[in-house]
Motif scaffolding. Structure first.
Motif, PDB file in Angstrom:
ATOM      1  N   VAL A 169      -5.231   4.083  -2.285  1.00  0.00           N
ATOM      2  CA  VAL A 169      -5.486   2.971  -1.370  1.00  0.00           C
ATOM      3  C   VAL A 169      -6.894   3.167  -0.825  1.00  0.00           C
ATOM      4  CG1 VAL A 169      -4.785   1.840   0.784  1.00  0.00           C
ATOM      5  CG2 VAL A 169      -3.042   2.779  -0.766  1.00  0.00           C
TER       6      VAL A 169
ATOM      7  N   VAL B 130      -6.580  -1.448  -3.342  1.00  0.00           N
ATOM      8  CA  VAL B 130      -6.206  -0.235  -4.052  1.00  0.00           C
ATOM      9  C   VAL B 130      -7.062  -0.163  -5.317  1.00  0.00           C
ATOM     10  CG1 VAL B 130      -3.857  -0.288  -3.125  1.00  0.00           C
ATOM     11  CG2 VAL B 130      -4.318  -1.327  -5.359  1.00  0.00           C
TER      12      VAL B 130
ATOM     13  N   ALA C 158      -5.623  -5.858   1.723  1.00  0.00           N
ATOM     14  CA  ALA C 158      -5.764  -4.418   1.486  1.00  0.00           C
ATOM     15  C   ALA C 158      -6.347  -4.253   0.091  1.00  0.00           C
ATOM     16  CB  ALA C 158      -4.409  -3.725   1.592  1.00  0.00           C
TER      17      ALA C 158
ATOM     18  N   CYS D  40       0.832  -1.211   0.000  1.00  0.00           N
ATOM     19  CA  CYS D  40       0.000   0.000   0.000  1.00  0.00           C
ATOM     20  C   CYS D  40       0.863   1.257   0.000  1.00  0.00           C
ATOM     21  CB  CYS D  40      -0.938   0.018   1.201  1.00  0.00           C
ATOM     22  SG  CYS D  40      -2.310  -1.131   1.092  1.00  0.00           S
TER      23      CYS D  40
ATOM     24  N   ARG E  49       0.788   4.242  -2.746  1.00  0.00           N
ATOM     25  CA  ARG E  49       0.550   5.621  -2.311  1.00  0.00           C
ATOM     26  C   ARG E  49       1.703   6.537  -2.741  1.00  0.00           C
ATOM     27  NH1 ARG E  49       0.000   4.318   2.436  1.00  0.00           N
ATOM     28  NH2 ARG E  49      -2.207   3.947   2.579  1.00  0.00           N
TER      29      ARG E  49
ATOM     30  N   GLU F 284      -6.880   0.063   3.931  1.00  0.00           N
ATOM     31  CA  GLU F 284      -5.538  -0.183   4.461  1.00  0.00           C
ATOM     32  C   GLU F 284      -5.377  -1.658   4.836  1.00  0.00           C
ATOM     33  OE1 GLU F 284      -3.042   1.937   4.484  1.00  0.00           O
ATOM     34  OE2 GLU F 284      -4.227   3.671   3.873  1.00  0.00           O
TER      35      GLU F 284
END
Length: 126
Positions: free
Chosen positions: A96, A113, A111, A86, A90, A99
């Motif tokens: 993202v 994205v 996670a 992540c 970022r 998290e």
């Protein structure tokens, strides 16, 4: 039999190729324009098509955006560390949307994205 690829329609092919190669670390395997049909196909993946499944990014020249619909889920990628994955997304300007942390009702660390067109990508920690 085996899965060859998953096709995603994208609004800006170069932006999508950049996301999948620069942000997620895939390779551009091949790209071809089809002027008669006014579209371009690009294939990206972590390994050659003969070795594993890849993504086909389809760009219809006259269609800048798509509605994703409610039936599409996500692409899942195995990662060593979901939080670090992540952070890398970022750092490269990616989005993202969830998290890293344990999945609901389980212990697997996941996670989420999004790519530039809003397609969800799940990171599943090894």
């Amino acid at each position: 039999m085996r899965i060859l690829h998953t096709m995603l329609r994208v609004g800006d092919l170069d932006r999508s190729i950049d996301f999948y190669t620069s942000v997620l670390g895939m390779r551009l395997l091949r790209r071809k324009d089809y002027p008669g049909g006014r579209f371009t196909l690009a294939f990206v993946g972590y390994q050659d098509e003969s070795e594993g499944a890849v993504l086909e990014l389809t760009h219809n020249w006259d269609t800048p955006t798509y509605d994703l619909g409610t039936g599409y889920g996500h692409i899942a990628l195995q990662v060593e560390n979901a939080a670090q994955a992540c952070d890398r997304v970022r750092e490269k300007g990616g989005k993202v949307t969830r998290e890293a942390g344990p999945m609901k009702h389980g212990t697997t660390v996941i996670a989420f994205v999004e790519d530039p067109d809003g397609y969800k990508i799940e990171f599943i920690e090894r």
